[in-house]
Design an enzyme around this catalytic site. Structure first.
Site, PDB file in Angstrom:
ATOM      1  N   GLU A 321       0.822  -1.211   0.000  1.00 53.15           N
ATOM      2  CA  GLU A 321       0.000   0.000   0.000  1.00 53.15           C
ATOM      3  C   GLU A 321       0.853   1.256   0.000  1.00 53.15           C
ATOM      4  O   GLU A 321       0.683   2.154  -0.833  1.00 53.15           O
ATOM      5  CB  GLU A 321      -0.931  -0.002   1.212  1.00 53.15           C
ATOM      6  CG  GLU A 321      -1.859   1.198   1.287  1.00 53.15           C
ATOM      7  CD  GLU A 321      -2.966   1.126   0.261  1.00 53.15           C
ATOM      8  OE1 GLU A 321      -2.927   1.932  -0.698  1.00 53.15           O
ATOM      9  OE2 GLU A 321      -3.855   0.280   0.396  1.00 53.15           O
ATOM     10  N   ASP A 325       1.170   3.949  -3.137  1.00 56.17           N
ATOM     11  CA  ASP A 325       0.650   5.305  -2.961  1.00 56.17           C
ATOM     12  C   ASP A 325       1.724   6.353  -3.226  1.00 56.17           C
ATOM     13  O   ASP A 325       1.504   7.335  -3.944  1.00 56.17           O
ATOM     14  CB  ASP A 325       0.111   5.486  -1.539  1.00 56.17           C
ATOM     15  CG  ASP A 325      -1.164   4.700  -1.281  1.00 56.17           C
ATOM     16  OD1 ASP A 325      -1.755   4.195  -2.251  1.00 56.17           O
ATOM     17  OD2 ASP A 325      -1.556   4.587  -0.105  1.00 56.17           O
ATOM     18  N   SER A 571      -7.312   1.435  -4.204  1.00 55.66           N
ATOM     19  CA  SER A 571      -6.134   1.964  -3.521  1.00 55.66           C
ATOM     20  C   SER A 571      -5.166   2.587  -4.509  1.00 55.66           C
ATOM     21  O   SER A 571      -4.381   3.468  -4.145  1.00 55.66           O
ATOM     22  CB  SER A 571      -5.413   0.846  -2.759  1.00 55.66           C
ATOM     23  OG  SER A 571      -6.179   0.382  -1.683  1.00 55.66           O
ATOM     24  N   ILE A 651     -18.145   6.543 -18.175  1.00 54.25           N
ATOM     25  CA  ILE A 651     -17.881   5.108 -18.282  1.00 54.25           C
ATOM     26  C   ILE A 651     -19.224   4.387 -18.393  1.00 54.25           C
ATOM     27  O   ILE A 651     -20.070   4.503 -17.503  1.00 54.25           O
ATOM     28  CB  ILE A 651     -17.098   4.591 -17.060  1.00 54.25           C
ATOM     29  CG1 ILE A 651     -15.837   5.432 -16.841  1.00 54.25           C
ATOM     30  CG2 ILE A 651     -16.753   3.120 -17.233  1.00 54.25           C
ATOM     31  CD1 ILE A 651     -14.872   5.446 -17.997  1.00 54.25           C
ATOM     32  N   GLY A 669     -24.017   8.777 -17.668  1.00 53.13           N
ATOM     33  CA  GLY A 669     -24.173   9.649 -16.511  1.00 53.13           C
ATOM     34  C   GLY A 669     -23.613   9.002 -15.261  1.00 53.13           C
ATOM     35  O   GLY A 669     -22.865   8.020 -15.316  1.00 53.13           O
TER      36      GLY A 669
END
Length: 692
Positions: A321, A325, A571, A651, A669
C-alpha cells in the site's frame, strides 16, 4: 430495503420514545453483536468505568448548508473557507446543554467533584462504578470477548431521562464495539500481521505477483516509442496515466501547496522501492523522500519497521500500500511538489481514523464526538514497543488534499459513530481540505467480499449488499476504479474494472442523499433502475450513493520489496485523483485563488436551494421598494453550479459484482460503479481556473 439512513434519524427513532418507569427514554440500542464477539459475563459492580457523555453540538442541522456555501460555485461565499477557531465556536455545545447534563448527574447522586467538563465544554466525564452506571443509564454493563482474545466493556442498550436525551449525542462506553481486529503476539514479540490497528482490513491493493521478465523488458523497450501507449492495458505506468487523462502540467506554486497520503501501521514504505520505481519512470525524483509526519508513534514505527519487520517479513502485505501510494503520488505531481506522509500509530496498538483526525483538528479530540475509548487506540501506550508520548491533539497541519486508501464496512460500526466522524470530514471541507477515500475492492460486498445475511449478520455468502465507510459519508470524495480493456489502446474508452477486483459502490444504510447528487442519482434510478430485489440493497431512493468519480485501478506496475509487480484496486486510483487535484490547486494558488476544497458540489451540477431562496428574498424586497421590476425567480444559470460533465469521461461498460449478484451497471451519466467517470485534466483545470 427500509434501513436507517442518517445517524440523526437513528437517534430520532430512538426518541420515538420508549417510556420507562423512571421517565427515561431509550437512547441507543444494538440488536446484534458484531461478528466475532460473544457475551462473557456481567461486569463486576464494583469496577470503575470512565463514563463519557458527548454533548449535543450546536448548529449541526446547518452543517451541510455551511459546507455548501463555501463549496458551491454559485454561492457568494465560494472559497471563503473557515478557520479552525470559527468551526469550534460555531459547533460548540450550548450552556443550557452543559448545565442540563451536569445538574442531572448531581441530582442522580454523582458528587460534583467527580464530574469533569472538558476544556472545550464538549464532553462531561465521570468515573463511575459499574453499579452506579447501571443505575444511572438503566442498563446492565457486561464484558464481551472477541475470538481474537480481546475483551470489551459495554451494554446492549441504555436510557436517559427525556429532558436530558436531547442534550447528549452518545455515551461511552456503551453499544459501540471495536471495529478493529487486532492480532498480535506477546508484547515482546514483533507483530507479524498486516492489519494491526488499520481502519478496516479489506481495502488494500491486490496483486497478481511479479511482472514477468519478458513483459517488463518488452514494455521498457517501448518506453521511447509512441507504440508504448498501446500496451498500457498490459502494464500501466505513470506515463500511461498522463496520456489517459491528458495530464501535461508544470508546477508553479509548490511552496504554497501540499498533498498528503495517510498510512496506518504496520504499513510502511521502503525507500529502496521508491528509488527503484523512480529509476525506471522518473529519475529526477530518485533519492527524494516524503515529508514524514509522525502521529502517535508513526515515525518510530517507520524506523522499527525498516530495521525489524521489513528486513525479516518483507512482503506485499506490509509494503504494498505505502509503496504504491507514494510511487504514483510523487511521480504524478513532479519533483518540485513535496508529498506529506502521515504515518499513524505504533507497532503495538496501531491506530484508527479518529487518531488521525485528532492530530489534524484539536477540537475533535474533545467535542466532535471524539474518540471511543473502547474503539480507538489510546496513548501513551505503556506496552513494550508502544508509543510513550501523549496522543497527538491538534498538532498536525492538514495538507490541501488528503488521500486515504483504507476503510470499514458500514455495518460494522454504529450509526452514531459514523455520524460524528462524517461530520468531522465536513468540517475539514469547511476548512478547504479535499478528503479522498477509496470506494472498496469487492463491488457491492464489504471488505474481503463479506456481505450480509437477511437477518443483518455478516455473511460471506449472504445476499444483502454491504456498503463501506467512510465511502458512504456524503462529505468526502469517493474514488472508484476503471480499466483499459484487453488489447485496447490508451485512447479507447475505459470500462469499470473487472480484473482481480470490482469497484466498490452502492447506497448507504446510514446517510441520506446530499443535495449535490440528487439530480444525478435520480437520473440513474429513473432511467437505469437496478433489477435487484428491494430487500438486498437500500432502494429507498433517498440514500447517499457512491462513488463520486473514478480513475484507472488495473495493472499498475509498482516496485515492492525489490521487484516490479502488478497491482489492482481503488487503492491505486485514489492517489491518482489526489495528484490531479493537487495540480489544480497549484494552478489556482499561482493565480491568487483559493484551493478547491470539497469538490463534490462543484463537479456535480445541482440546484443550490439556499442561494435560490436568498435571491428570491432579495428580489422580492427590491420589488417592494420599487428598485427592481424584474422577476423574482432567478435564472437557472444563477442557481446551478457550472456544467462539469465534459470534464469527465463517462464510463458506460462494466459492473461491480458481489454478494452473489452482478451488482450495479456502469451507465450513461453517474452510476454506483464509476460515479461521474474518469477525469479529463485539461478540462478540469480550465473550469476550476474560471471559478472565483
Amino acid at each position: 430495503m427500509k434501513l436507517p439512513l442518517l445517524a440523526s434519524l437513528f437517534l430520532a427513532a430512538q426518541a420515538a420514545i420508549i417510556t420507562h418507569p423512571h421517565a427515561t427514554v431509550l437512547h441507543e440500542k444494538r440488536d446484534l453483536l458484531p461478528s466475532g464477539w460473544a457475551h462473557a459475563r456481567r461486569h463486576d459492580p464494583s469496577a470503575i468505568i470512565p463514563l463519557k457523555f458527548a454533548l449535543t453540538q450546536s448548529n449541526m442541522h446547518r452543517l451541510e448548508e455551511f459546507l455548501n456555501e463555501v463549496s458551491h460555485p454559485k454561492s457568494p461565499q465560494y472559497g471563503n473557507h473557515w478557520t479552525a477557531g470559527k468551526i469550534a465556536d460555531t459547533f460548540a455545545p450550548s450552556e443550557e446543554t452543559i448545565s442540563t447534563v451536569h445538574n442531572w448527574l448531581v441530582g442522580s447522586g454523582i458528587p460534583a467533584e467527580r464530574i469533569k467538563i472538558s476544556p472545550t465544554k464538549g464532553w462531561i466525564n465521570v468515573d463511575a462504578s459499574v453499579a452506579e452506571a447501571n443505575d444511572l443509564l438503566r442498563t446492565e454493563y457486561n464484558v464481551y470477548v472477541h475470538e481474537s482474545g480481546k475483551s470489551h466493556v459495554g451494554c446492549n442498550e441504555y436510557h436517559l431521562p427525556a429532558h436530558v436525551a436531547q442534550h447528549v449525542e452518545l455515551v461511552l462506553p456503551s453499544v459501540h464495539f471495536d471495529a478493529r481486529v487486532e492480532k498480535r503476539g506477546p508484547s515482546t514479540t514483533p507483530v507479524t500481521i498486516s492489519n494491526l490497528g488499520q481502519p478496516g482490513f479489506g481495502i488494500t491493493p491486490k496483486t497478481t505477483g511479479k511482472v514477468p521478465t519478458e513483459v517488463l523488458k518488452f514494455h521498457n523497450a517501448k518506453q521511447d516509442a509512441a507504440a508504448a501507449a498501446d500496451y498500457c492495458w498490459l502494464i500501466l505506468t505513470p506515463d500511461c496515466l498522463r496520456t489517459l487523462y491528458g495530464l501535461n502540467y508544470t508546477t508553479q506554486a509548490a511552496d504554497k501547496n501540499s498533498f498528503g497520503v495517510v498510512e496506518y501501521t504496520p504499513q510502511a514504505y521502503l525507500q529502496s522501492d521508491i528509488d527503484m520505481f523512480h529509476f525506471n519512470y522518473s529519475r529526477e525524483i530518485m533519492g527524494k523522500t516524503p515529508n514524514i509526519i509522525s502521529i502517535d508513534g508513526g515515525e518510530s514505527t517507520l524506523i522499527t519497521h525498516r530495521s525489524v519487520l521489513q528486513t525479516q517479513v518483507q512482503n506485499f502485505a506490509y509494503n504494498g500500500e505505502s509503496d504504491l501510494d507514494l510511487e504514483y503520488a510523487m511521480n504524478l505531481v513532479g519533483v518540485q511538489q513535496n508529498i506529506t506522509l502521515y504515518q499513524v500509530g505504533d507497532l503495538v496498538q496501531g491506530a484508527s481514523f479518529n487518531n488521525f483526525l485528532d492530530a489534524i483538528d484539536g477540537s475533535y479530540c474533545t467535542f466532535d464526538g471524539g474518540d471511543d475509548i473502547y474503539q480507538d487506540p489510546h496513548y501513551p501506550n505503556t506496552q513494550t514497543g508502544g508509543w510513550k508520548g501523549a496522543a497527538e491533539c491538534g498538532t498536525v497541519k492538514p495538507t490541501n488534499v488528503i488521500s486515504t486508501s483504507y476503510g470499514y464496512n458500514e455495518a460494522d460500526l454504529n450509526p452514531t459513530y459514523t455520524a460524528r466522524q462524517c461530520a468531522e470530514y465536513a468540517k475539514l471541507g469547511l476548512m478547504g481540505i479535499t478528503m479522498l477515500f477509496s470506494s472498496g475492492d469487492s463491488g457491492v460486498g464489504g471488505n474481503n467480499g463479506v456481505c450480509m445475511s437477511e437477518f443483518g449478520f455478516p455473511d460471506a455468502y449472504g445476499p444483502v449488499f454491504n456498503p463501506g465507510f467512510p465511502a458512504s459519508c456524503p462529505f468526502v470524495t469517493v474514488v472508484g476504479a476503471t480499466q483499459i480493456n484487453k488489447n485496447a489502446p490508451v485512447t479507447a474508452p475505459e470500462a469499470a474494472i473487472n480484473q482481480v477486483i470490482f469497484s466498490g459502490g452502492g447506497f448507504s444504510n446510514h446517510f441520506a442523499m446530499p443535495d449535490y447528487q440528487k439530480d444525478h442519482v435520480n437520473n440513474y434510478l429513473e432511467n437505469f433502475p437496478p433489477s435487484h430485489p428491494d430487500d438486498i440493497w437500500n432502494s429507498t431512493g433517498v440514500a447517499r450513493a457512491f462513488p463520486d468519480i473514478a480513475a484507472n485501478g488495473a495493472n499498475f506496475v509498482a516496485a515492492v520489496n525489490g521487484q516490479f509487480i502488478l497491482v489492482y484496486g481503488t487503492s491505486a486510483s485514489t492517489p491518482v485523483i489526489g495528484a490531479l487535484i493537487t495540480l489544480i490547486n497549484d494552478a489556482r494558488l499561482a493565480a491568487g485563488k483559493k484551493t478547491v476544497g470539497f469538490i463534490n458540489p462543484t463537479v456535480s451540477p445541482h440546484f443550490h436551494r439556499t442561494f435560490y431562496d436568498s435571491v428570491v428574498r432579495m428580489r422580492a424586497f427590491a420589488r417592494a421598494s420599487m428598485w427592481d421590476t424584474g422577476p423574482n425567480e432567478p435564472e437557472e444559470s444563477e442557481i446551478y453550479s457550472p456544467d462539469f460533465s465534459d470534464a469527465f469521461n463517462d464510463i458506460v461498460a462494466g459492473n461491480n459484482s458481489g454478494c452473489g449478484s452482478s451488482g450495479f451497471n456502469a451507465t450513461s451519466g453517474w452510476d454506483p460503479v464509476t460515479g461521474l467517470g474518469t477525469p479529463r485534466f485539461e478540462k478540469l483545470l480550465e473550469k476550476w481556473l474560471s471559478l472565483p
